[in-house]
Every structure is written in C-alpha cells, then in structure tokens.
Design an enzyme around this catalytic site. Structure first.
Site, PDB file in Angstrom:
ATOM      1  CE  LYS A 188      -0.007   5.470  11.971  1.00 14.75           C
ATOM      2  NZ  LYS A 188      -0.349   4.059  12.837  1.00 14.75           N
ATOM      3  CD  GLU A 264       8.465  -1.337  -0.049  1.00 12.82           C
ATOM      4  OE1 GLU A 264       8.401  -2.494  -0.205  1.00 12.82           O
ATOM      5  OE2 GLU A 264       9.284  -0.863   0.733  1.00 12.82           O
ATOM      6  CB  CYS A 298       3.905  -4.642  -0.342  1.00 14.70           C
ATOM      7  SG  CYS A 298       5.636  -4.764   0.169  1.00 14.70           S
ATOM      8  CD  GLU A 396      -1.185  -4.845  -2.246  1.00 18.99           C
ATOM      9  OE1 GLU A 396       0.012  -5.230  -2.024  1.00 18.99           O
ATOM     10  OE2 GLU A 396      -1.593  -3.833  -2.084  1.00 18.99           O
TER      11      GLU A 396
END
Length: 500
Positions: A188, A264, A298, A396
């Site tokens: 997906k 992750e 990331c 983040e």
C-alpha cells in the site's frame, strides 16, 4: 558538449490508474477516486482508486495462493535472482518516466528523483545476489547420533506500507529483499504518491515475477492500511512512517495474529560538528542534510550541535549556504529544493516555525512560505538560541528547519545528541578519528555518518534505535528479516528405546 536536457512540463490532464492484483491492473470501476494534484504546479496529475477492505482481502488472497503453491518460494535462488536482475534493467530503461512521476506527485527536484531511481537499480542488483547466498547453518558437534540443521524459510505474505516522502526509494529498499527471501507481497503506497509503486509492479511482472507475488492496493491509511495491519492472513507487516502510526501498528498486530513487524519510524537526528572539522565541508554537509528533499526525510539532520568555540562562525556559514539554495519548480533541472508534498505538511512546518519564535529561539534565516506564483514552498530555515526543551528541538518537524545548539565537551555533545526519544540517524564532523569513533560508539542511532551525511548504498542495513523502529531493511539483514528460522535435529542410527 553536454547534452541539453529538454524542459519538462506537467501534464495537461491527469492520468487514470487502476490498482494491481494477481498480475493485472484492476480499473477503479464504481470505487471512489483520489485525484492527486502536483504540489508544485497545482494541477491534477493522477487519478487513483480508493480501494476497499474487500480489495485488501482479494489482494491478500492472491498473495497467499502464490505463496502456498510455491510458484515463487519454491524457485531456486538462481531463478529468483534472474527476475530481480531483469527488474533492475527495466528500471534503468524506464528511469526517466519513474523519476517524472516521483516529481509530479511528490514535488522533489527532477534531478534528485533521477538519482534516487538510479540508486534503486543497485538495490535490485544487490538483492539478486543475496537471493543466491541466503543460507542457514549446520551443527556437526552434537555427537555421532545427532546432526543439526538451521534453515531459513520465507515468513510468508508480507504487507508493505510506504510513505509519501520517498515513494520509490523506500519501496526499493524493501521489495527486492523481500522477494529475495521468497515471500509474496501486498503493498500500500501513500495515496499521495501511488503511481511509481504501480509502475514497479508492472515492471516486476514484465521481468518474469509470477502473478500474485506482488499486489498493490491504493487508498487511505485509515481504510487500506488499517485493514492490512489487522489482517489475519498477513504474516508480517513492514511500515515506514511516523512513530505515532507505528505504535498503532504494534497495537493492531497484538489484537490480531501477532504478525511480525518491521518498523522504520521518526527521527530527530543530530549533526555534531567539532571545531577541528573541515568547516567548509561540514557546512555544506549540514545544509544538505537539513534541506535535502525539503527536509521531508526521516534521516534528515535537523539538529545542529556545534562546538561553542566555532558556533557563531559556523552558524553564519550555514546561513550563507541556506540563502544560496535554489528553491523552485522541481521540473527545473537547476532546482535543489522543491515543493512541500502536502498542504497539511506545509501548515505543520509553518506552525513549528511560529512556535519556535514564541518559545524564544532566534530566527536566523528563512521561516517563511515562498510565493512563487503557484505551489507550496518554504525557505530553508535556521534557528539559534535553541534549548533542548523547545518543540523545534524535540519534535520531528519534517521540513527544512534546522536548530542550533552548542557544546563545550565531547560528553556534552553526546548527551545533547542522545536527549531524544528517537535514534534513527546521526552525523559527526571531526578530523580527529579517536573523537569521531568515540561519538559514533556512544550516540544511539541505527545509521551513523562520519564526515558525510545521507550517504550509503544497498550493502548496509537500515533501521533505528529507541522509538525510531524495529528491525532492519536492506543488506543481508534485510533479506533475513523476512525469514523465519527453523532448527532441525536429525537422529542417526538405532534409537535408544524409551519403552522396552
């Protein structure tokens, strides 16, 4: 004379795509459609079906059948390798088309997109070799009557959920390794960036991958992603995205079939600069690490931790680099930083910039949304006078925002670097190898760079410490991650009878 690149333009109308099950593209039919607008050009570029839970069931059933009848896992490593090598060649042949779709849907510069697709060729080439060397172990030390075997078997049906920031790169950091292990797949992609995943599925089938081994369901995470995390017939789920959603994957897996997970997740990655570094190189690396892919990365180096004796000078050097970065139309060959991928992410970044100023950080440069006539752009942004308790230093942001903190000792640098719930990546800049290796050993991060950043290839595994995830992708570990280990004891000769 260098060949002049033809000026690229966005399409005049969006292209229709279906999803992909059992070797065939399935048209949208009566399903709802997601129309993706280019974040740089504000024009519709693709139309993708919003798949349903029933579509997920169909895709999983196809992958399950392909796994159980061993049409892929039953092949030799040589035969699986041949398909992966052919795929690498086809990706190379289709590099320009794949890169264009990455840029249209994601907003990243076309030059960056081409480089990423080129790197993905290497992923398939490297994984093709791993398909042939994947092996177990044997124990010939158990005595004359027992021989021990340790074998690796593919885990089964893998669900793969990928994000919008690196749609093709992250896909190719996983798919060839999963296939090398003998598993089958249901993928997906993000609904924002689905096209290149569909292109890869088509390429794989053209390369000889049997029908049903890879299936692609498009649509929202809330519907399709949730159905995959809870599905009883998916044996393992690989998810790349935020730590918050990763936590929900853990909870869903626990409620369902305890499927194996590879995660992750987020990062708040330090770039540590010592006074003895090559400051020119470090400045360029720090600017690149923070602004690459508009900071939507990331492993972005979003926290600059610089030795106090050079902090003021180095901050000015980074500011000078940031002001020279070419921000603009990602279809322009000279663009270095393209568009923010979604309107929601644009607002999130701007909100953090505002909060940073409210909390007392000093804005050195950037901090504004750029008006280029159309599209979503934010100038590379630099904050100083930052403390570890500020949101811009802890959260983040996923945008081109860099914070500056200073230190006086190695111990202080390590402490600041580790003062985060994340542990995905880190960089250190120093010409003192003892100092650099000391920092490398003690900073908690799954990927580490010394006098460079955001570099690497298919050989080394990827993954995080702490709340940045579980498991490893790429490298030999990236194949082993998608296997189960079986121990077998083989008894030789006459049994010593228990009942006589």
């Amino acid at each position: 004379m260098a060949k002049q690149q033809k000026r690229l333009e966005p399409p005049t109308s969006p292209k229709e795509f279906g999803f992909f099950v059992d070797g065939n593209s399935v048209p949208a039919g009566s399903r709802e459609i997601f129309e993706r607008y280019s974040p740089a050009h504000e024009l519709p570029v693709s139309r993708i079906p919003k798949c349903t839970k029933a579509d997920v069931d169909s895709a999983v059933s196809s992958a399950r059948q392909a796994f159980e009848d061993r049409r892929w896992s039953g092949l030799s490593g040589h035969d699986r390798s041949a398909v992966l090598l052919k795929t690498a060649d086809l990706i190379r042949q289709n590099q320009d088309e794949i890169a264009l779709w990455e840029t249209l849907e994601n907003g990243k510069p076309i030059s960056q997109a081409r480089a990423e697709v080129g790197g993905c060729v290497g992923m398939f080439e490297y994984a093709s070799g791993l398909a042939r060397i994947l092996h177990g172990d044997s124990f010939n030390n158990l005595g004359d009557n027992i021989f021990g075997l340790v074998t690796r078997e593919p885990v089964g049906v893998v669900g793969l959920i990928t994000p919008w920031n690196f749609p093709f790169l992250i896909l190719c950091e996983r798919v060839p390794y999963i296939l090398a292990s003998g598993c089958t797949l249901v993928v997906k992609p993000s609904e924002m960036t689905s096209v290149t995943t569909l292109l890869l599925a088509k390429i794989l089938c053209e390369a000889g991958l049997p029908d049903g081994v890879i299936n692609v369901v498009t649509g929202s995470g809330r519907t399709v992603g949730q159905a995959m995390t809870e599905h009883l017939d998916i044996d393992m789920l690989s998810f790349t995205g935020s730590t918050e959603v990763g936590r929900s994957c853990v909870e869903a897996a626990g409620r369902s079939n305890f499927k194996k997970l590879g995660l992750e997740l987020g990062g708040k990655n330090p770039q540590i600069v010592f006074a003895d570094a090559d400051l020119e190189d470090a400045t360029d690396g720090v600017a690149f690490g923070a602004a690459f892919n508009t900071g939507q990365c990331c492993v972005s180096g979003s926290r600059l931790i610089v030795e106090k004796s050079v902090a003021a000078e180095f901050t000015e050097m980074v500011k000078a680099k940031f002001t020279k970065v070419s921000v603009g139309d990602p279809l322009d060959e000279n663009t270095q930083v393209g568009a923010i991928t979604t309107a929601a992410q644009t607002q999130t970044i701007l909100a953090y910039i505002t909060k940073g100023q409210e909390e007392g950080a000093r804005l050195i440069c950037g901090g504004t949304q750029l008006d280029l006539g159309k599209g979503q752009y934010i100038a590379p942004t630099l904050f100083s006078d930052v403390t570890s308790d500020m949101a811009i230093a802890r959260d983040e942001i996923f945008g081109p925002v860099l914070t500056v903190q200073s230190f006086e000792t190695v111990e202080e640098a390590i402490a600041i670097a580790n003062d985060t719930v994340y542990g995905l990546a880190a960089s250190v800049w120093s010409k003192n190898i003892d100092k650099a290796l000391t920092v490398m050993r003690r900073v908690k991060a799954g990927r580490f760079w010394i006098n460079t950043t955001l570099s690497g290839g298919p050989e080394l595994p990827l993954g995080g410490f702490k709340q940045s995830g579980w498991g490893r992708e790429a490298g030999m570990m990236g194949v082993e991650e998608y296997t189960q280990v079986k121990s077998t004891h083989l008894e030789l000769g006459k049994r010593n009878l228990w009942i006589t």
